[in-house]
Design a protein around this motif. Structure first.
Motif, short mmCIF file in Angstrom:
data_model
loop_
_atom_site.label_atom_id
_atom_site.label_comp_id
_atom_site.label_asym_id
_atom_site.label_seq_id
_atom_site.Cartn_x
_atom_site.Cartn_y
_atom_site.Cartn_z
N GLU A 188 -8.58 9.73 4.16
CA GLU A 188 -8.21 10.06 5.30
C GLU A 188 -8.29 11.53 5.51
OE1 GLU A 188 -6.10 9.58 9.17
OE2 GLU A 188 -5.36 7.90 7.97
N PHE A 240 1.08 5.24 0.53
CA PHE A 240 0.62 6.40 1.33
C PHE A 240 1.38 7.80 0.96
CE2 PHE A 240 0.47 2.68 3.91
CZ PHE A 240 -0.91 2.70 4.47
N ARG A 287 0.46 -1.06 -0.03
CA ARG A 287 0.34 0.04 0.04
C ARG A 287 0.43 1.64 -0.18
NH1 ARG A 287 -5.31 1.82 0.85
NH2 ARG A 287 -5.32 -0.40 1.42
N THR A 317 -3.59 4.76 -0.07
CA THR A 317 -3.91 5.08 1.07
C THR A 317 -4.27 6.86 0.83
OG1 THR A 317 -4.63 3.78 2.71
CG2 THR A 317 -3.98 6.09 3.93
N ASP A 366 -8.73 4.43 -0.52
CA ASP A 366 -8.64 4.83 0.91
C ASP A 366 -8.52 6.65 1.24
OD1 ASP A 366 -9.36 2.29 1.25
OD2 ASP A 366 -8.19 1.80 2.20
#
Length: 463
Positions: free
Chosen positions: A188, A141, A139, A165, A186
């Motif tokens: 945030e 980030f 993943r 993410t 995703d």
């Protein structure tokens, strides 16, 4: 050559001395004509071969222009479309100023912005040195105001098999969030901070921590953090295993676009050479905003390496300290003054450029930056509306800042004889529609609430 005797007969009929003199005259005439013919022929051949050498030299110096597409060309998936964007002449500004203002249409990249180049290069470089391995459940980030996140998510879905993410401020244009969700990322969202906040970019810090936490099996585990360049974080879930076994374990990778040298390299190897080829080396200035600093550093350094007389100029929005850093050597903005700085202020409506700390990429750019211009929100608004009305271009706010800086540079230098200024059209206004529609179109009420003066004549006055 049957016309030679004819000329000789005509002249000899006008001049009839003795037969010996007549013969000598004829021979002299033939000699003159022959000499003239040979001289003309040799001159023509010399000019032909000189032009041929020039064409060959130009061909060697400038590779075939990549934007000239052929019907038999097929790109290698979505990532094959990244880069080689066209230069657009901004007709209204160019005609008014008497200079060539050209915009590099980075909004035509498949992910919709200049950040496609950076995202692809960061991931490719990480794979090359073994920090990332595709199709392992890893993943990526990243902390971003949106564009880099969309680019990473696009590339991850296109061919590399990574999850994504993205950590981003909660006040960015809603279209960016929707695009990220559509690409399977995703998201945030965190509380935004001011450009002038010394502890700014909490989304970067959160992204870094999320990458570290990825390597934990549980909240009590110590993550296994792999050897990586100082700015990047690579963690894996395979703590305690042999190094060769870790290759196939999922990894958490924090790309860190602000400090990652791949950001600079993407533009040094791509954007800069493209501009040089597309203009056939005829560039007088390059204008760019700076958020991470990669675009101005990489592109500017390449252009300077080709011609050190090319001006590299920063377009800086309100609240950013880069303008003062270039002009006065101090990273400072007046909004940092005592009594003016608010805890959670929003300094500018411009997204994507402006910063008040030195990143590694900006540090690379500073030695080659020649000048900087402060662009106010009012000027960005005026330029956005002007471009829509006069050129049919609906661009993002950072592009509006860049083009306003082009006008200021042309006026400052007194240019009006066809000099060429190249800038970056970072992304389209469609990506910021919920915000840009308010200041690029007709919603003056939004601007009044934000304290931004509405003056559509700012551009025409400066022109």
């Amino acid at each position: 050559m049957s016309w030679w005797p004819t000329i000789g007969n005509i002249l000899s009929s006008a001049y009839k001395p003795s037969s010996q003199s007549q013969s000598s005259f004829r021979h002299l005439l033939y000699g003159i004509i022959l000499g003239f013919s040979l001289s003309w022929t040799s001159t023509s051949l010399a000019l032909f071969f000189r032009a041929r050498r020039q064409r060959l030299a130009t061909h060697d110096h400038f590779k075939p222009r990549p934007i000239e597409l052929r019907s038999d060309e097929v790109s290698s998936g979505v990532t094959g479309l990244i880069g080689n964007t066209p230069l657009i002449r901004i007709n209204s500004l160019s005609n008014a100023l008497g200079v060539e203002i050209l915009g590099k249409a980075e909004f035509l990249n498949p992910g919709g912005s200049v950040k496609d180049r950076v995202a692809l290069r960061m991931i490719d470089d990480a794979e090359t040195v073994g920090l990332l391995h595709p199709h392992t459940g890893s993943r990526i980030f990243e902390g971003t105001v949106g564009s880099t996140g969309i680019s990473i998510a696009t590339i991850a879905r296109a061919r590399l098999g990574y999850d994504v993410t993205i950590i981003m401020p909660d006040d960015v244009a809603e279209e960016k969030v929707k695009a990220l969700h559509a690409l399977g990322a995703d998201v945030e969202r965190v509380r935004p901070t001011s450009i002038v906040d010394k502890k700014q970019n909490p989304y970067q810090n959160v992204a870094r921590q999320r990458a570290i936490d990825f390597g934990k099996h549980s909240s009590f585990d110590k993550p296994h953090v792999l050897q990586a360049p100082p700015s990047m974080i690579v963690s894996t879930t395979g703590d305690g295993e042999k190094p060769e076994d870790l290759i196939y374990k999922p990894r958490g990778f924090f790309a860190d676009q602000f400090e990652n040298r791949s950001n600079h390299d993407a533009h040094y190897d791509g954007t800069g050479p493209e501009i040089w080829r597309q203009t056939s080396g005829s560039v007088n200035a390059f204008v760019s905003g700076a958020g991470t600093g990669g675009t101005v550093a990489g592109t500017g350094m390449f252009l300077k390496s080709m011609n050190e007389d090319i001006l590299v100029v920063i377009s800086d929005p309100e609240g950013s300290g880069l303008y003062n850093k270039v002009k006065y050597g101090v990273m400072f903005d007046y909004k940092e003054s005592e009594g003016t700085k608010r805890r959670h202020q929003v300094d500018t409506v411009v997204e994507g450029i402006g910063i008040n700390r030195l990143t590694d990429n900006i540090s690379l750019a500073l030695p080659i930056i020649d000048d900087a211009f402060r662009i106010t929100d009012a000027e960005a608004v005026a330029m956005s509306r002007y471009l829509v009305q006069n050129d049919g271009l609906f661009l993002g706010s950072s592009s509006a800042c860049n083009l306003f800086a082009c006008i200021k540079l042309a006026r400052k230098m007194g240019w009006q004889k066809g000099q060429t200024i190249v800038t970056i059209l970072c992304d389209s206004g469609n990506r910021h529609y919920s915000k840009v529609r308010d200041f690029a179109c007709v919603n003056d009420e939004y601007l009044k609430k934000a304290g931004i003066p509405v003056n559509p004549g700012l551009v025409t006055e400066l022109l």
